[in-house]
Design an enzyme around this catalytic site. Structure first.
Site, short mmCIF file in Angstrom:
data_model
loop_
_atom_site.label_atom_id
_atom_site.label_comp_id
_atom_site.label_asym_id
_atom_site.label_seq_id
_atom_site.Cartn_x
_atom_site.Cartn_y
_atom_site.Cartn_z
CE LYS A 181 -46.73 19.80 -30.32
NZ LYS A 181 -47.51 20.77 -29.65
C1 LIG Z 1 -46.66 22.16 -29.21
C2 LIG Z 1 -45.65 23.23 -30.15
C3 LIG Z 1 -44.46 23.86 -29.44
C4 LIG Z 1 -44.26 24.01 -28.27
O1 LIG Z 1 -44.14 22.84 -27.49
P1 LIG Z 1 -44.39 22.75 -25.79
O2 LIG Z 1 -43.87 21.33 -25.46
O3 LIG Z 1 -46.02 22.76 -25.60
O4 LIG Z 1 -43.52 23.71 -25.16
C5 LIG Z 1 -43.88 24.68 -30.52
N1 LIG Z 1 -43.91 24.62 -31.75
C6 LIG Z 1 -45.20 24.15 -32.23
C7 LIG Z 1 -45.44 24.05 -33.64
C8 LIG Z 1 -45.99 23.34 -31.57
O5 LIG Z 1 -47.11 22.40 -32.10
#
Ligand SMILES: *Cc1c(COP(=O)(O)O)cnc(C)c1O
Length: 388
Positions: A181
Site C-alpha cells: 500500500k
Molecule cells: C490490502 C487489502 C486488504 C487487506 O489488508 P492486509 O493488511 O493485507 O490484511 C483488505 N481490503 C482491501 C481492499 C485491500 O486492498
C-alpha cells in the site's frame, strides 16, 4: 524488471536509529512507545481524533465486524481484494453481493435496496483504488433500514472526501498498511470510528479483551501491532507527502501518454482529494487487455489484474451473477505505479500498450522500436515533463 508496485523503503540509517531505541528499551510489542507515537502522528497527519493501529487490514475488518456484532447477511461488493469477502465469511456471516457501478467500479447504491432482507445487518463497501464510494447514498440506505456501515478503505491513505479524511465515514472504516500500500508499516492496518463506545470495544478486542492484568471485559483476539512495524511507519510517514506527489505526477504522465488508447479510467468522485493509489486501465475487451499484459511481460513489466476474478465467484461461496463486475473484472488491469518509476519507464510501458493497439500482439521485438512520436506526438513533450 518493473513490478506493478514496489514498497517504499526509508533510509536504512533512519530505521536503524529506531532499532537502537528499541534495543535500549527492550520493549518489543504490547502497546509500546513507538506504536503510541505512530498512532499520534497518524491522527495528526490525517486530522482525525481516533484510530487504532492493528496487525493488518484483514484483522481490522474482522475486528470491525465483531465489534458491530454483525450477524446474518452483509451486503458487499464483488470487486475488491479477497480479504473484504473473506472477513465476512470468517466472522460467520454471509456475503450478499451487489453489483458495481460501471463508471466508478464501486458498489452501485441503486442496487443495494433490492438485496436487503430481514437478515441483513450491514453494508461493507470498498473504496476501490482509493476512489470513495457514493458514501452519502450508502449511509442513507443504511439509516433507512437500520443497517451498520463499514468502509474498507484499504486503498485510501491520504484520500479526502469533502475535505475530511475518508476514514471518518461509516460506523467503522478500516485500512491496511501492508507493504504494497502507498503508506505502509510492512504489515499493519487500522480501524477508525467516531463512536467512543465502539472505539473502546475495539481497543479491548485488539488486546485479547484485557481490561487489566487479570481481567477480561470482552471476547478479544491478538490484533496488536509491534514496535518494529511502527518504526517503519514513523520513517515512512515523513515521506508520505512526497510519495503522494510522485504518484500524482506519474498518473498524469500516464493519462497523457495513453491519450490515444481506447480505454477507460474510473470516474473519480467529485468531492475528492485523490491519492493516486493505483493506475487501473479498463480496456475495450479482455483479449486486448491480455495481449497488453503479455506484451508487457515479454519486456519484464509485470502488471496485475486487480481485481480478478470477481469475489462472487470464490469457490467456497454460492455463485451469484454480477454482470457489470464480471465485465469490468475481465478487462481491467493496473499498470505499475510506485515512487521510483521514471518517465522512461512510463514511456516504455505506454509505448508497448499503444503498439499492441496499433499493430496487435508482436511476434518479434522489432516493433518495440517503433518511435514514440509515431504513436503519439504528445509523448515527446511528456518526456520532458515533471515526472522523473
Ligand atoms: C490490502 C487489502 C486488504 C487487506 O489488508 P492486509 O493488511 O493485507 O490484511 C483488505 N481490503 C482491501 C481492499 C485491500 O486492498
Amino acid at each position: 524488471m518493473i513490478p506493478v508496485t514496489k514498497p517504499f523503503l526509508p533510509g536504512i540509517q533512519e530505521f536503524e536509529s529506531y532499532m537502537s531505541s528499541i534495543w535500549e528499551r527492550q520493549w518489543l510489542t504490547n502497546n509500546g512507545p513507538l506504536v503510541n507515537e505512530l498512532e499520534l502522528k497518524l491522527k495528526n497527519y490525517l486530522n482525525i481524533k481516533h484510530l487504532l493501529y492493528v496487525s493488518n487490514g484483514t484483522m481490522a475488518l474482522q475486528i470491525a465486524i465483531k465489534a458491530l456484532d454483525l450477524k446474518g447477511e452483509i451486503i458487499t461488493t464483488p470487486f475488491s481484494f479477497v480479504a473484504t469477502t473473506n472477513s465476512i465469511v470468517w466472522e460467520g456471516c454471509t456475503p450478499v453481493f451487489v453489483d458495481i457501478d460501471g463508471e466508478t467500479f464501486n458498489i452501485d447504491p441503486a442496487k443495494i435496496e433490492a438485496a436487503i432482507t430481514p437478515k441483513t445487518s450491514a453494508i461493507l463497501a470498498t473504496h476501490v483504488y482509493g476512489n470513495p464510494c457514493d458514501i452519502d447514498a450508502i449511509q442513507k440506505i443504511a439509516d433507512q433500514h437500520s443497517l451498520k456501515v463499514i468502509f474498507d478503505a484499504a486503498h485510501c491513505f491520504g484520500t479526502k472526501y469533502k475535505n475530511k479524511s475518508v476514514f471518518e465515514y461509516g460506523d467503522i472504516s478500516t485500512t491496511s498498511f501492508h507493504a504494497t500500500k502507498l503508506f505502509h508499516t510492512i504489515e499493519g492496518g487500522a480501524v477508525f470510528t467516531k463512536c467512543p463506545d465502539l472505539l473502546k470495544k475495539m481497543a479491548l478486542m485488539r488486546n485479547f479483551g484485557h481490561n487489566g492484568p487479570d481481567e477480561f471485559a470482552e471476547l478479544g483476539i491478538n490484533g496488536k501491532n509491534c514496535e518494529f512495524h511502527a518504526a517503519m511507519g514513523l520513517c515512512n510517514l515523513k515521506q508520505v507527502d512526497d510519495i503522494l506527489d510522485k504518484r500524482r505526477l506519474l498518473s498524469f504522465y500516464y493519462w497523457k501518454a495513453l491519450a490515444p488508447l481506447k480505454a477507460k479510467y474510473p470516474k473519480l468522485n467529485e468531492n475528492l482529494d485523490y491519492n493516486y493509489a493505483y493506475f487501473p486501465v479498463l480496456f475495450e475487451n479482455e483479449e486486448f487487455m491480455l495481449n497488453c499484459l503479455k506484451a508487457l511481460e515479454n519486456e519484464k513489466i509485470y502488471c496485475r489484474r486487480y481485481f480478478y476474478p470477481p469475489l462472487s465467484s470464490l469457490p467456497f461461496l454460492a455463485p451469484s451473477y454480477m454482470p457489470v463486475c464480471e465485465s469490468v473484472s475481465s478487462r481491467i488491469m493496473c499498470l505499475p505505479l510506485y515512487h521510483t518509476l521514471t518517465s522512461s519507464d512510463l514511456d516504455l510501458i505506454t509505448r508497448i500498450i499503444l503498439r499492441v493497439q496499433n499493430y496487435g500482439q508482436p511476434e518479434s521485438s522489432e516493433k518495440v522500436n517503433v518511435p514514440i512520436e509515431a504513436l503519439h506526438p504528445a509523448l515527446t513533450i511528456a518526456q520532458n515533463g515533471a515526472a522523473h
